[in-house]
Scaffold this active site. Structure first.
Site, PDB file in Angstrom:
ATOM      1  N   ASP A  84       0.850  -1.195   0.000  1.00  0.00           N
ATOM      2  CA  ASP A  84       0.000   0.000   0.000  1.00  0.00           C
ATOM      3  C   ASP A  84       0.892   1.254   0.000  1.00  0.00           C
ATOM      4  OD1 ASP A  84      -2.360   1.476   0.220  1.00  0.00           O
ATOM      5  OD2 ASP A  84      -2.378   1.379   2.414  1.00  0.00           O
ATOM      6  N   ASN A 229     -10.256   0.892   0.105  1.00  0.00           N
ATOM      7  CA  ASN A 229      -9.271   0.648   1.163  1.00  0.00           C
ATOM      8  C   ASN A 229      -9.791   1.102   2.526  1.00  0.00           C
ATOM      9  OD1 ASN A 229      -7.728   0.115  -1.075  1.00  0.00           O
ATOM     10  ND2 ASN A 229      -6.112   1.559  -0.591  1.00  0.00           N
TER      11      ASN A 229
HETATM   12  P1  13P Z   1      -8.401   4.825   6.021  1.00  0.00           P
HETATM   13  O1  13P Z   1      -7.362   4.631   7.072  1.00  0.00           O
HETATM   14  O2  13P Z   1      -8.947   6.213   6.022  1.00  0.00           O
HETATM   15  O3  13P Z   1      -9.472   3.786   6.079  1.00  0.00           O
HETATM   16  O4  13P Z   1      -7.667   4.687   4.615  1.00  0.00           O
HETATM   17  C1  13P Z   1      -7.075   3.469   4.252  1.00  0.00           C
HETATM   18  C2  13P Z   1      -6.324   3.580   2.996  1.00  0.00           C
HETATM   19  O5  13P Z   1      -6.676   4.300   2.083  1.00  0.00           O
HETATM   20  C3  13P Z   1      -5.108   2.759   2.834  1.00  0.00           C
HETATM   21  O6  13P Z   1      -4.361   3.116   1.726  1.00  0.00           O
END
Ligand code: 13P
Length: 287
Positions: A84, A229
């Site tokens: 990520d 996400n």
């Molecule tokens: P949040 O922490 O706001 O749920 O976002 C998660 C995200 O986009 C990980 O890349």
């Protein structure tokens, strides 16, 4: 079953639902998300930020743990292990050590450099059968030390990156990592619509899933979002359940201090939250 995210996202885009990416931090997180996916016959993406990778002592540890757990739990639904917001170097490492999908986040570079570096990472990922996500515009807020200004993506720039052959595209549309401020203006659906018109079948990714109202999630999916996400929301429910256990003094009753007991309510809270999101995103029984 560990796979790249390509097929599950193509199916999601065609079927008008989204696959959840849930970020992992440790063994408990990973186990609960895998069990929630298997029990609900849902595809799932395990997100690993650079910070979480370091916390778990390195990307190769994460890849080994996830591969072993996928086997020992007998997981048959499609699971992608995805970097990520990867850096250029982080993405290259994950491609080598057993991830099945990577995100290269070049959104802080100018568009020429973003395109050049994205192209390189896409080629390296595809050569090894991994899927690749890239980002245009930026997601607001800070996640694991990565701060974005929340710029709305330029649809023409999105098309340039989509044309590189990327498998999924994260485009800033007013979404923010972490908790949304009270004066948040909501998602920019006009921008999302222009992006989806120019990028066609490309599965779009909605970051910052925590705290987006259900009706906006439904509208985003109807406009081509196929991956959502979620990170902060799992952290919040884990912390609340753990706090409750301790405040009720349960750690002091019998062997309530046993870490397997102490972490159980938080783990259950993660499981329940993931199932709730899978229902909302429409991915249940889509494995
Ligand atoms: P949040 O922490 O706001 O749920 O976002 C998660 C995200 O986009 C990980 O890349």
């Amino acid at each position: 079953m560990l796979v790249s995210a390509t097929e599950m996202l193509k199916k999601a885009k065609a079927g008008h639902y989204a696959v959840g990416q849930f970020n992992i931090n440790n063994l408990e997180w990973t186990k609960e998300i895998l069990k929630a996916a298997q029990d609900n016959n849902s595809p799932v993406i395990l997100g690993v930020s650079e910070g979480a990778g370091k916390y778990m002592t390195g990307f190769s540890t994460v890849a080994a743990m996830v591969a072993a757990m996928d086997k020992s739990l007998g997981i048959t639904v499609p699971v992608a292990l995805h970097l990520d917001h990867g850096t250029y170097e982080g993405a290259k490492t994950c491609i080598e050590v057993g991830f099945t999908s990577v995100m290269f986040d070049g959104s802080h570079y100018d568009i020429e450099e973003n395109v050049a570096k994205s192209k390189e990472i896409i080629a390296l990922a595809h050569a090894k059968g991994l899927s690749c996500e890239c980002e245009v515009g930026s997601i607001g807020g800070t996640e694991d030390g990565v701060t974005g200004m929340g710029e709305i993506a330029d649809p023409q720039e999105c098309k340039r990156v989509a044309d590189l052959g990327v498998d999924m595209l994260a485009a800033g549309i007013g979404n923010i990592h972490g908790i949304y401020p009270a004066n948040w203006k909501g998602l920019d659906f006009n921008a999302l619509d222009r992006i989806q018109q120019l990028t066609g079948d490309m599965p779009l990714v909605l970051h910052g899933g925590t705290g987006i109202p259900d009706d906006m999630i439904a509208k985003a999916i109807s406009l081509g979002v196929s991956k959502i996400n979620v990170n902060t929301e799992c952290q919040l429910v884990f912390a609340a359940a753990t706090r409750k256990y301790i405040e009720e003094g349960k750690d002091q009753i019998g062997k309530g201090y046993d870490p397997r007991k102490l972490l159980a309510p938080g783990a259950q809270a993660i499981y329940d939250k993931v199932v709730e999101k899978m229902k909302l995103f429409g991915s249940i029984d889509k494995a």
